[in-house]
Design a protein around this motif. Structure first.
Motif, PDB file in Angstrom:
ATOM      1  N   GLY A 280       0.526  -1.219   0.079  1.00 36.14           N
ATOM      2  CA  GLY A 280       0.044   0.037   0.103  1.00 36.14           C
ATOM      3  C   GLY A 280       0.967   1.239  -0.141  1.00 36.14           C
ATOM      4  O   GLY A 280       0.082   2.501  -0.120  1.00 36.14           O
ATOM      5  N   GLY A 281       2.144   1.138  -0.058  1.00 37.05           N
ATOM      6  CA  GLY A 281       3.116   2.532   0.096  1.00 37.05           C
ATOM      7  C   GLY A 281       3.794   2.679  -1.376  1.00 37.05           C
ATOM      8  O   GLY A 281       3.492   1.867  -2.264  1.00 37.05           O
ATOM      9  N   ALA A 282       4.616   3.371  -1.227  1.00 36.25           N
ATOM     10  CA  ALA A 282       5.396   3.850  -2.250  1.00 36.25           C
ATOM     11  C   ALA A 282       6.826   3.171  -2.202  1.00 36.25           C
ATOM     12  O   ALA A 282       7.435   2.887  -1.091  1.00 36.25           O
ATOM     13  N   PRO A 283       7.447   2.715  -3.242  1.00 36.82           N
ATOM     14  CA  PRO A 283       8.774   2.799  -3.215  1.00 36.82           C
ATOM     15  C   PRO A 283       9.803   3.714  -2.755  1.00 36.82           C
ATOM     16  O   PRO A 283       9.485   4.971  -2.765  1.00 36.82           O
ATOM     17  N   THR A 284      10.718   3.190  -1.773  1.00 40.59           N
ATOM     18  CA  THR A 284      11.800   4.178  -1.141  1.00 40.59           C
ATOM     19  C   THR A 284      13.017   3.601  -1.469  1.00 40.59           C
ATOM     20  O   THR A 284      13.291   2.493  -1.577  1.00 40.59           O
ATOM     21  N   PHE A 285      13.745   4.396  -1.820  1.00 44.85           N
ATOM     22  CA  PHE A 285      15.429   4.221  -2.391  1.00 44.85           C
ATOM     23  C   PHE A 285      16.224   3.550  -1.255  1.00 44.85           C
ATOM     24  O   PHE A 285      15.920   4.344  -0.013  1.00 44.85           O
ATOM     25  N   LEU A 286      16.665   2.590  -1.289  1.00 45.52           N
ATOM     26  CA  LEU A 286      17.861   1.979  -0.270  1.00 45.52           C
ATOM     27  C   LEU A 286      19.424   2.136  -0.760  1.00 45.52           C
ATOM     28  O   LEU A 286      19.952   2.514   0.216  1.00 45.52           O
ATOM     29  N   SER A 287      19.544   1.937  -1.946  1.00 42.10           N
ATOM     30  CA  SER A 287      20.986   1.918  -2.373  1.00 42.10           C
ATOM     31  C   SER A 287      21.138   2.050  -3.737  1.00 42.10           C
ATOM     32  O   SER A 287      20.252   1.716  -4.557  1.00 42.10           O
ATOM     33  N   TYR A 288      22.555   2.294  -4.034  1.00 43.46           N
ATOM     34  CA  TYR A 288      22.972   2.141  -5.714  1.00 43.46           C
ATOM     35  C   TYR A 288      24.250   1.559  -5.793  1.00 43.46           C
ATOM     36  O   TYR A 288      25.188   2.261  -4.883  1.00 43.46           O
ATOM     37  N   ASN A 289      24.437   1.078  -6.726  1.00 42.71           N
ATOM     38  CA  ASN A 289      25.841   0.478  -7.173  1.00 42.71           C
ATOM     39  C   ASN A 289      26.276   0.804  -8.475  1.00 42.71           C
ATOM     40  O   ASN A 289      25.507   0.256  -9.506  1.00 42.71           O
ATOM     41  N   ALA A 290      27.416   1.419  -8.882  1.00 39.39           N
ATOM     42  CA  ALA A 290      27.719   1.751 -10.015  1.00 39.39           C
ATOM     43  C   ALA A 290      29.100   0.793 -10.283  1.00 39.39           C
ATOM     44  O   ALA A 290      29.402   0.540 -11.467  1.00 39.39           O
ATOM     45  N   LEU A 291      29.613   0.652  -9.268  1.00 42.89           N
ATOM     46  CA  LEU A 291      31.066  -0.112  -9.534  1.00 42.89           C
ATOM     47  C   LEU A 291      31.040  -1.393  -8.654  1.00 42.89           C
ATOM     48  O   LEU A 291      30.131  -1.456  -7.600  1.00 42.89           O
ATOM     49  N   ASP A 292      31.794  -2.217  -8.960  1.00 45.64           N
ATOM     50  CA  ASP A 292      31.727  -3.635  -8.457  1.00 45.64           C
ATOM     51  C   ASP A 292      32.139  -3.279  -6.846  1.00 45.64           C
ATOM     52  O   ASP A 292      32.800  -2.671  -6.589  1.00 45.64           O
ATOM     53  N   GLY A 293      31.518  -4.333  -6.052  1.00 48.45           N
ATOM     54  CA  GLY A 293      31.857  -4.218  -4.728  1.00 48.45           C
ATOM     55  C   GLY A 293      30.348  -4.189  -3.943  1.00 48.45           C
ATOM     56  O   GLY A 293      29.425  -3.929  -4.492  1.00 48.45           O
ATOM     57  N   LEU A 294      30.705  -4.050  -2.559  1.00 51.28           N
ATOM     58  CA  LEU A 294      29.805  -3.735  -1.433  1.00 51.28           C
ATOM     59  C   LEU A 294      29.678  -2.201  -1.107  1.00 51.28           C
ATOM     60  O   LEU A 294      30.661  -1.577  -0.767  1.00 51.28           O
ATOM     61  N   GLU A 295      28.412  -2.006  -1.040  1.00 52.98           N
ATOM     62  CA  GLU A 295      27.926  -0.542  -0.354  1.00 52.98           C
ATOM     63  C   GLU A 295      27.124  -1.068   1.010  1.00 52.98           C
ATOM     64  O   GLU A 295      26.140  -1.541   0.850  1.00 52.98           O
ATOM     65  N   GLU A 296      27.604  -0.459   2.022  1.00 48.10           N
ATOM     66  CA  GLU A 296      26.877  -0.496   3.377  1.00 48.10           C
ATOM     67  C   GLU A 296      26.220   0.547   3.729  1.00 48.10           C
ATOM     68  O   GLU A 296      26.843   1.737   3.746  1.00 48.10           O
ATOM     69  N   THR A 297      24.923   0.330   4.132  1.00 52.30           N
ATOM     70  CA  THR A 297      24.017   1.357   4.710  1.00 52.30           C
ATOM     71  C   THR A 297      23.439   0.825   6.029  1.00 52.30           C
ATOM     72  O   THR A 297      22.397   0.369   5.751  1.00 52.30           O
ATOM     73  N   GLY A 298      23.898   0.918   7.063  1.00 53.62           N
ATOM     74  CA  GLY A 298      23.443   0.129   8.263  1.00 53.62           C
ATOM     75  C   GLY A 298      23.222  -1.287   8.237  1.00 53.62           C
ATOM     76  O   GLY A 298      24.238  -1.850   7.775  1.00 53.62           O
ATOM     77  N   ARG A 299      21.990  -1.642   8.368  1.00 61.04           N
ATOM     78  CA  ARG A 299      21.704  -3.064   8.503  1.00 61.04           C
ATOM     79  C   ARG A 299      21.520  -3.621   7.077  1.00 61.04           C
ATOM     80  O   ARG A 299      21.599  -4.970   6.465  1.00 61.04           O
ATOM     81  N   PHE A 300      21.709  -2.520   6.051  1.00 61.10           N
ATOM     82  CA  PHE A 300      21.404  -3.178   4.366  1.00 61.10           C
ATOM     83  C   PHE A 300      22.900  -2.808   3.726  1.00 61.10           C
ATOM     84  O   PHE A 300      23.430  -2.009   3.817  1.00 61.10           O
ATOM     85  N   SER A 301      23.056  -3.780   3.009  1.00 60.94           N
ATOM     86  CA  SER A 301      24.270  -3.746   1.904  1.00 60.94           C
ATOM     87  C   SER A 301      23.887  -4.129   0.685  1.00 60.94           C
ATOM     88  O   SER A 301      22.934  -5.046   0.465  1.00 60.94           O
ATOM     89  N   SER A 302      24.402  -3.731  -0.165  1.00 63.57           N
ATOM     90  CA  SER A 302      24.293  -4.005  -1.731  1.00 63.57           C
ATOM     91  C   SER A 302      25.538  -4.444  -2.462  1.00 63.57           C
ATOM     92  O   SER A 302      26.585  -3.670  -2.263  1.00 63.57           O
ATOM     93  N   PHE A 303      25.392  -5.284  -3.309  1.00 59.99           N
ATOM     94  CA  PHE A 303      26.700  -5.653  -3.901  1.00 59.99           C
ATOM     95  C   PHE A 303      26.515  -5.884  -5.291  1.00 59.99           C
ATOM     96  O   PHE A 303      25.477  -5.876  -5.968  1.00 59.99           O
TER      97      PHE A 303
END
Lengths: 114, 108
Positions: free
Chosen positions: B40-63
């Motif tokens: 019932g809600g709208a999408p909210t941005f979590l993270s973005y990766n343009a380069l290889d590797g891991l991006e960490e933001t609190g409890r969330f990480s993106s690879f």
């Protein structure tokens, strides 16, 4: 706090009627996106503006849909004539041109066409 | 065409770690974003990766691995409020393509 606003939040209309949805992007954002979300198709990009100029509207059915930005504080999406298959949630999102990947979504307009 | 693949559903328990995978098509690819959407809600941005590797933001990480056309979102110390749909979204030139979404259910 800054957020994207959309009106109306809900719209029920009959087939053949014109529908206009409005969006106010976050002040200072220069990119605006229109998306449509359905269970079957998911989130689809309909149109994309930067500095009020359309960059991409290839995802939008041109025969009945139109999107405009009359000024920097208002984006509109119009459907004329509406059809039952247009029933969906329509989201507007805004962002900054150097961070297009970080989009701020409005609450959406839930459209039902009967 | 440009399409992304994600698992449709993932289930995990509170406190656990979960990984949501996303594969994309390489041609014209610039980068990969992740969004969260509650019912019932709208999408909210979590993270973005343009380069290889891991991006960490609190409890969330993106690879991201560009050579494998693959990325993932890692959620740690799961909480009930993390139950939502998670979308990867690829930037191709001036076109954004969202994946079909992964519905995460966090159980007590």
């Amino acid at each position: 706090d800054a957020r994207v606003t959309q009106t109306p939040r809900h719209k029920v209309t009959e087939m053949g009627q014109e529908v206009t949805m409005r969006c106010q992007p976050i002040l200072g954002h220069n990119t605006v996106f229109w998306y449509r979300q359905t269970m079957m198709q998911g989130l689809e990009l309909l149109a994309y503006f930067r500095n009020r100029a359309p960059l991409d509207d290839s995802g939008m059915p041109k025969d009945r849909f139109s999107a405009e930005m009359p000024d920097a504080t208002l984006a509109t999406l119009k459907i004329q004539p509406s059809e039952p298959r247009d029933s969906a949630v329509y989201f507007c999102a805004s962002g900054s041109s150097n961070r297009d990947y970080e989009q701020y979504f409005g609450p959406g307009t839930r459209l039902t066409v009967t | 065409g440009q399409s992304l693949e994600q698992p449709s559903e993932v289930t995990a328990v509170e406190g656990a770690i979960v990984q949501i995978n996303c594969t994309y098509q390489t041609s014209g690819f610039y980068g990969l974003s992740w969004y969260q959407q509650h019912d019932g809600g709208a999408p909210t941005f979590l993270s973005y990766n343009a380069l290889d590797g891991l991006e960490e933001t609190g409890r969330f990480s993106s690879f991201l691995s560009r050579s494998d056309s693959y990325g993932y979102l890692l959620l740690q110390e799961l909480q009930m409020k993390d139950s939502a749909s998670y979308f990867c979204a690829a930037l191709y030139g001036q076109n954004f393509v969202f994946g079909p979404g992964t519905r995460l259910s966090v159980l007590p």
